[in-house]
Design an enzyme around this catalytic site. Structure first.
Site, PDB file in Angstrom:
ATOM      1  N   ASP A   1      33.411  -1.223  93.016  1.00  5.36           N
ATOM      2  CA  ASP A   1      33.790  -2.605  92.802  1.00  5.36           C
ATOM      3  C   ASP A   1      33.088  -3.111  91.539  1.00  5.36           C
ATOM      4  O   ASP A   1      32.141  -2.486  91.040  1.00  5.36           O
ATOM      5  CB  ASP A   1      33.377  -3.436  94.021  1.00  5.36           C
TER       6      ASP A   1
ATOM      7  N   ASP B   1      32.613  -7.088  90.588  1.00  2.71           N
ATOM      8  CA  ASP B   1      31.827  -8.302  90.842  1.00  2.71           C
ATOM      9  C   ASP B   1      30.878  -8.078  92.016  1.00  2.71           C
ATOM     10  O   ASP B   1      31.290  -7.649  93.091  1.00  2.71           O
ATOM     11  CB  ASP B   1      32.754  -9.479  91.141  1.00  2.71           C
TER      12      ASP B   1
END
Length: 285
Positions: free
Chosen positions: A32, A34
């Site tokens: 991922d 963020d």
């Protein structure tokens, strides 16, 4: 059956999950963005070193994000501005996953889009026509400037029979000034008005993981997913058949891990703690 997991508060100590993780070869990493690599545009310590370790290992990797606002080129520039060098080809967004899904479902279709450049560009590149006249789909993505007029038009098109798709179910997103309404919140508004729920393509739908794997010709059994949210990254990774690493530098706190009915394979404080794992697991291949 595996032995009971240790107290999540002891996530920085080696446990059975750590020992079990590399028994199968690791050929690919998904991560991922963020909360794992950056907070907004502020780099998380160790993020660039983690990316460098992935590149040094020679293993395939992709950076995933539910953010549909930006194109991969835009995101590469934003990450580079934070001191993190990720190739454009290694960035996979919910907008790209949505465009791929629609192309597979109805090639050469049409859509009314509520969203920004990342989504419209992905759909154009997939051969879709943008229209507000009898579209096959209404596609809702994230934007910082939701228009009441555009939402009203979307509601009426859905009432008239357009299929409802949303890039991701995130109800809110961060900003420097605080929380912002995101795709999931606006989708709920449209659902309340129409009685029609959207099909969400992005995390926690495992479809996004599988589309990223297909993009780089990788296999779930030899892939690790790194994320900061138990309810999106980790559950999507588990449902896609991946081994998972939770980093507690983002949304899910260490004391919250044990409240979920599932566990990640490994828990670490941040990607800075994964540099050694990348090198170690790569040597086992």
């Amino acid at each position: 059956m595996a032995a009971p997991p240790q107290d999540p508060a002891q996530h920085d100590q080696p446990d059975q999950h750590d020992q079990a993780a590399p028994r199968r070869e690791v050929l690919t990493w998904l991560t991922d963005m963020d909360g794992v690599l950056v907070h907004e545009e502020v780099p998380i310590p160790g993020a660039q070193e983690f990316i460098e370790a992935l590149q040094r290992s020679g293993l395939g990797f992709m950076v995933l994000t539910n953010n549909s606002i930006f194109t991969p080129r835009d995101l590469r520039a934003r990450l580079l501005g934070s001191g993190i060098d990720v190739p454009e080809s290694a960035i996979w967004t919910s907008a790209l996953a949505t465009a791929q899904f629609l192309h597979d479902q109805r090639p050469g279709g049409s859509a009314y889009v509520v969203g920004e450049t990342g989504l419209t560009t992905a759909l154009h590149d997939a051969g879709y026509v943008m229209t507000d006249r009898d579209p096959d789909y209404v596609v809702l993505g994230e934007t910082r400037t939701y228009s009441f007029e555009a939402i009203t038009r979307a509601i009426r098109l859905i009432d008239d029979g357009a299929r409802f798709i949303a890039t991701n179910p995130d109800p809110s997103g961060p900003s420097q000034d605080g929380k912002l309404p995101a795709t999931g919140a606006v989708a709920s508004l449209i659902t309340t008005a129409t009685g029609r729920a959207p099909y969400y393509v992005g995390k926690p739908n495992a479809l996004m993981m599988r589309s990223a794997l297909n993009r780089i010709d990788a296999h779930s059994e030899t892939t690790v997913m790194v994320g900061d949210r138990m309810d999106t990254d980790i559950i999507a990774g588990l449902e896609a058949g991946l081994r998972t690493v939770l980093v507690t530098s983002g949304s899910t706190r260490p004391d919250q891990v044990g409240t979920f009915p599932y566990r990640p394979t490994v828990v670490r404080e941040s990607v800075a703690d994964l540099v050694g794992l990348v090198d170690e697991w790569a040597r086992r291949v």
